[in-house]
Design a protein around this motif. Structure first.
Motif, PDB file in Angstrom:
ATOM      1  N   LYS A   1       0.821  -1.207   0.000  1.00 38.49           N
ATOM      2  CA  LYS A   1       0.000   0.000   0.000  1.00 38.49           C
ATOM      3  C   LYS A   1       0.856   1.258   0.000  1.00 38.49           C
ATOM      4  O   LYS A   1       0.529   2.245  -0.682  1.00 38.49           O
ATOM      5  CB  LYS A   1      -0.919  -0.002   1.228  1.00 38.49           C
ATOM      6  N   LEU A   2       1.955   1.243   0.753  1.00 40.46           N
ATOM      7  CA  LEU A   2       2.745   2.464   0.934  1.00 40.46           C
ATOM      8  C   LEU A   2       4.057   2.503   0.158  1.00 40.46           C
ATOM      9  O   LEU A   2       4.516   3.580  -0.221  1.00 40.46           O
ATOM     10  CB  LEU A   2       3.059   2.683   2.422  1.00 40.46           C
ATOM     11  N   ILE A   3       4.688   1.337  -0.040  1.00 37.87           N
ATOM     12  CA  ILE A   3       6.032   1.323  -0.608  1.00 37.87           C
ATOM     13  C   ILE A   3       5.988   1.082  -2.114  1.00 37.87           C
ATOM     14  O   ILE A   3       5.402   0.106  -2.576  1.00 37.87           O
ATOM     15  CB  ILE A   3       6.906   0.241   0.068  1.00 37.87           C
ATOM     16  N   ASP A   4       6.626   1.978  -2.854  1.00 35.24           N
ATOM     17  CA  ASP A   4       6.753   1.858  -4.308  1.00 35.24           C
ATOM     18  C   ASP A   4       8.159   1.348  -4.608  1.00 35.24           C
ATOM     19  O   ASP A   4       9.138   2.087  -4.468  1.00 35.24           O
ATOM     20  CB  ASP A   4       6.522   3.220  -4.957  1.00 35.24           C
ATOM     21  N   PHE A   5       8.256   0.081  -5.020  1.00 36.55           N
ATOM     22  CA  PHE A   5       9.565  -0.521  -5.228  1.00 36.55           C
ATOM     23  C   PHE A   5      10.192  -0.139  -6.569  1.00 36.55           C
ATOM     24  O   PHE A   5      11.239  -0.663  -6.936  1.00 36.55           O
ATOM     25  CB  PHE A   5       9.483  -2.040  -5.076  1.00 36.55           C
ATOM     26  N   ASP A   6       9.593   0.802  -7.252  1.00 33.79           N
ATOM     27  CA  ASP A   6      10.231   1.391  -8.426  1.00 33.79           C
ATOM     28  C   ASP A   6      11.074   2.609  -8.037  1.00 33.79           C
ATOM     29  O   ASP A   6      11.775   3.170  -8.875  1.00 33.79           O
ATOM     30  CB  ASP A   6       9.179   1.805  -9.465  1.00 33.79           C
ATOM     31  N   ARG A   7      10.960   3.006  -6.765  1.00 34.48           N
ATOM     32  CA  ARG A   7      11.756   4.131  -6.260  1.00 34.48           C
ATOM     33  C   ARG A   7      12.606   3.657  -5.076  1.00 34.48           C
ATOM     34  O   ARG A   7      12.268   2.682  -4.416  1.00 34.48           O
ATOM     35  CB  ARG A   7      10.834   5.275  -5.813  1.00 34.48           C
ATOM     36  N   PRO A   8      13.721   4.352  -4.787  1.00 31.14           N
ATOM     37  CA  PRO A   8      14.607   3.911  -3.702  1.00 31.14           C
ATOM     38  C   PRO A   8      13.896   3.784  -2.357  1.00 31.14           C
ATOM     39  O   PRO A   8      13.015   4.575  -2.025  1.00 31.14           O
ATOM     40  CB  PRO A   8      15.676   5.014  -3.661  1.00 31.14           C
ATOM     41  N   VAL A   9      14.292   2.765  -1.629  1.00 27.61           N
ATOM     42  CA  VAL A   9      13.736   2.442  -0.317  1.00 27.61           C
ATOM     43  C   VAL A   9      14.888   2.248   0.654  1.00 27.61           C
ATOM     44  O   VAL A   9      15.953   1.752   0.275  1.00 27.61           O
ATOM     45  CB  VAL A   9      12.889   1.146  -0.376  1.00 27.61           C
ATOM     46  N   ALA A  10      14.681   2.614   1.910  1.00 27.64           N
ATOM     47  CA  ALA A  10      15.651   2.299   2.966  1.00 27.64           C
ATOM     48  C   ALA A  10      15.090   1.181   3.827  1.00 27.64           C
ATOM     49  O   ALA A  10      13.979   1.299   4.358  1.00 27.64           O
ATOM     50  CB  ALA A  10      15.946   3.522   3.823  1.00 27.64           C
ATOM     51  N   VAL A  11      15.845   0.087   3.964  1.00 27.87           N
ATOM     52  CA  VAL A  11      15.468  -1.022   4.838  1.00 27.87           C
ATOM     53  C   VAL A  11      16.330  -0.942   6.094  1.00 27.87           C
ATOM     54  O   VAL A  11      17.561  -0.918   6.014  1.00 27.87           O
ATOM     55  CB  VAL A  11      15.656  -2.385   4.145  1.00 27.87           C
ATOM     56  N   LEU A  12      15.684  -0.888   7.247  1.00 27.99           N
ATOM     57  CA  LEU A  12      16.372  -0.813   8.532  1.00 27.99           C
ATOM     58  C   LEU A  12      16.311  -2.165   9.222  1.00 27.99           C
ATOM     59  O   LEU A  12      15.226  -2.717   9.410  1.00 27.99           O
ATOM     60  CB  LEU A  12      15.727   0.252   9.421  1.00 27.99           C
ATOM     61  N   LEU A  13      17.470  -2.698   9.585  1.00 27.51           N
ATOM     62  CA  LEU A  13      17.573  -3.971  10.301  1.00 27.51           C
ATOM     63  C   LEU A  13      18.398  -3.708  11.563  1.00 27.51           C
ATOM     64  O   LEU A  13      19.575  -4.044  11.652  1.00 27.51           O
ATOM     65  CB  LEU A  13      18.227  -5.030   9.418  1.00 27.51           C
ATOM     66  N   ALA A  14      17.766  -3.065  12.530  1.00 28.28           N
ATOM     67  CA  ALA A  14      18.473  -2.615  13.724  1.00 28.28           C
ATOM     68  C   ALA A  14      18.357  -3.641  14.842  1.00 28.28           C
ATOM     69  O   ALA A  14      17.255  -3.954  15.304  1.00 28.28           O
ATOM     70  CB  ALA A  14      17.914  -1.270  14.185  1.00 28.28           C
ATOM     71  N   MET A  15      19.484  -4.176  15.255  1.00 34.56           N
ATOM     72  CA  MET A  15      19.566  -5.094  16.398  1.00 34.56           C
ATOM     73  C   MET A  15      18.695  -6.328  16.226  1.00 34.56           C
ATOM     74  O   MET A  15      18.106  -6.828  17.183  1.00 34.56           O
ATOM     75  CB  MET A  15      19.184  -4.356  17.680  1.00 34.56           C
ATOM     76  N   VAL A  16      18.619  -6.852  15.014  1.00 30.96           N
ATOM     77  CA  VAL A  16      17.792  -8.039  14.789  1.00 30.96           C
ATOM     78  C   VAL A  16      18.572  -9.205  14.194  1.00 30.96           C
ATOM     79  O   VAL A  16      18.256 -10.371  14.485  1.00 30.96           O
ATOM     80  CB  VAL A  16      16.577  -7.719  13.890  1.00 30.96           C
ATOM     81  N   LEU A  17      19.570  -8.950  13.378  1.00 26.46           N
ATOM     82  CA  LEU A  17      20.231 -10.041  12.664  1.00 26.46           C
ATOM     83  C   LEU A  17      21.067 -10.926  13.585  1.00 26.46           C
ATOM     84  O   LEU A  17      21.354 -12.079  13.240  1.00 26.46           O
ATOM     85  CB  LEU A  17      21.098  -9.488  11.528  1.00 26.46           C
ATOM     86  N   HIS A  18      21.444 -10.435  14.763  1.00 29.09           N
ATOM     87  CA  HIS A  18      22.165 -11.312  15.702  1.00 29.09           C
ATOM     88  C   HIS A  18      21.220 -12.304  16.387  1.00 29.09           C
ATOM     89  O   HIS A  18      21.670 -13.126  17.179  1.00 29.09           O
ATOM     90  CB  HIS A  18      22.958 -10.507  16.747  1.00 29.09           C
ATOM     91  N   HIS A  19      19.932 -12.242  16.067  1.00 26.43           N
ATOM     92  CA  HIS A  19      19.001 -13.272  16.538  1.00 26.43           C
ATOM     93  C   HIS A  19      18.802 -14.369  15.494  1.00 26.43           C
ATOM     94  O   HIS A  19      17.953 -15.245  15.668  1.00 26.43           O
ATOM     95  CB  HIS A  19      17.663 -12.647  16.912  1.00 26.43           C
ATOM     96  N   ILE A  20      19.571 -14.312  14.434  1.00 22.62           N
ATOM     97  CA  ILE A  20      19.563 -15.354  13.402  1.00 22.62           C
ATOM     98  C   ILE A  20      20.871 -16.119  13.547  1.00 22.62           C
ATOM     99  O   ILE A  20      21.958 -15.586  13.304  1.00 22.62           O
ATOM    100  CB  ILE A  20      19.422 -14.738  12.001  1.00 22.62           C
ATOM    101  N   GLU A  21      20.760 -17.363  13.969  1.00 22.16           N
ATOM    102  CA  GLU A  21      21.940 -18.119  14.402  1.00 22.16           C
ATOM    103  C   GLU A  21      22.918 -18.411  13.279  1.00 22.16           C
ATOM    104  O   GLU A  21      24.136 -18.287  13.448  1.00 22.16           O
ATOM    105  CB  GLU A  21      21.479 -19.428  15.056  1.00 22.16           C
ATOM    106  N   ASP A  22      22.427 -18.806  12.125  1.00 23.93           N
ATOM    107  CA  ASP A  22      23.280 -19.197  11.000  1.00 23.93           C
ATOM    108  C   ASP A  22      23.614 -17.962  10.171  1.00 23.93           C
ATOM    109  O   ASP A  22      22.724 -17.302   9.637  1.00 23.93           O
ATOM    110  CB  ASP A  22      22.543 -20.231  10.145  1.00 23.93           C
TER     111      ASP A  22
END
Length: 281
Positions: A152-173
């Motif tokens: 509804k909100l994000i147009d993937f034909d234009r630049p987007v910022a993805v924030l992954l703050a303090m979450v990837l260290h909860h993925i073991e592999d």
């Protein structure tokens, strides 16, 4: 969905919320001084600060880092769309508040699958048409990107910022972590950005190694996938992307503002959180 107040005086309880086990989102919010927590969260909080009294400082530094990142992306990089994946409980200075202060037209979608976060996040955003909440698992990138709130909100034909703050260290592999970042990057157009903050264990026999290992041991019984990584391992998450200056550094070294006080941390505790922002060519 009807929420009720917990008997221990904690946050609201909605269906699906297990108050008997700590939630990483609620514990993190507790480090920030939040009130939406229960005795299970507070018990783990006390155990962690006994080992590392600096933990609340780290949480605040992550918020300040995120604030600087969002300001840079909205003001200098001219990004007007943000996907905050694994957003956690809403607190002061959320992504949409910072970004929309710089540009009122910015669109923000929060993503989380923690029942506590879903309940509070949806209530917070009910009157903001430029901000949505998607109840989804950030590790299922296809699910996230096809969520109605996202499309509804994000147009993937234009630049987007993805924030992954303090979450990837909860993925073991680490291979899984790399795959997740790569799938987000592949879905974004050129000129998009990814921002990552991550817990560090230098694993070099140093005092910082010992402190990080002790903290990890306390968390593991409740969050068994918690996996702090070395800076070299974290750097591989950005393969194929162009790091924005100053690169992958301690959080408070990333574009530190002159009017911000540096945290007062013992040397061993000063190297346990790193972050970076990267641009997709």
């Amino acid at each position: 969905m009807v929420a009720e107040r917990g008997s221990d005086g904690g946050g609201l309880i909605a269906p699906g919320i297990d108050t008997t086990r700590p939630s990483i989102a609620r514990v993190y919010d507790l480090f920030l001084g939040g009130k939406d927590n229960y005795e299970s969260d507070r018990a783990l909080y006390r155990q962690i600060v006994e080992i590392a009294p600096e933990t609340p400082v780290w949480a605040r530094e992550n918020r300040r880092w995120l604030g600087r990142v969002i300001a840079y992306l909205a003001r200098q990089a001219r990004i007007s769309q943000f996907l905050d994946a694994g957003s956690g409980l809403p607190t002061a200075e959320n992504t949409h508040q910072i970004a929309q202060r710089h540009d009122p037209e910015v669109k923000v979608v929060y993503v989380d699958n923690d029942p506590s976060v879903i309940t509070h996040g949806q209530a917070l955003l009910v009157d903001n048409e430029s901000t949505q909440f998607a109840a989804a698992d950030l590790t299922d990138v296809c699910q996230v990107l096809t969520e109605p709130a996202v499309t509804k909100l994000i147009d993937f034909d234009r630049p987007v910022a993805v924030l992954l703050a303090m979450v990837l260290h909860h993925i073991e592999d680490i291979q899984d972590a790399r795959r997740i970042v790569a799938e987000y990057a592949d879905a974004l157009p050129s000129g998009s950005y990814l921002a990552i903050s991550h817990a560090v264990n230098p694993r070099d026999g140093s005092e910082a190694d010992g402190l990080a290992t002790a903290i990890e041991a306390r968390f593991k019984p409740f969050f068994p996938t918690l996996t702090p990584r070395t800076p070299a391992e974290i750097a591989t998450l950005f393969d194929g992307l162009d790091l924005v200056d100053p690169g992958l550094v301690r959080l408070f070294d990333w574009r530190h503002q002159t009017d911000e006080d540096l945290p007062d941390l013992r040397p061993a505790a000063a190297h346990l959180l790193y972050g970076a922002v990267a641009r997709k060519p």
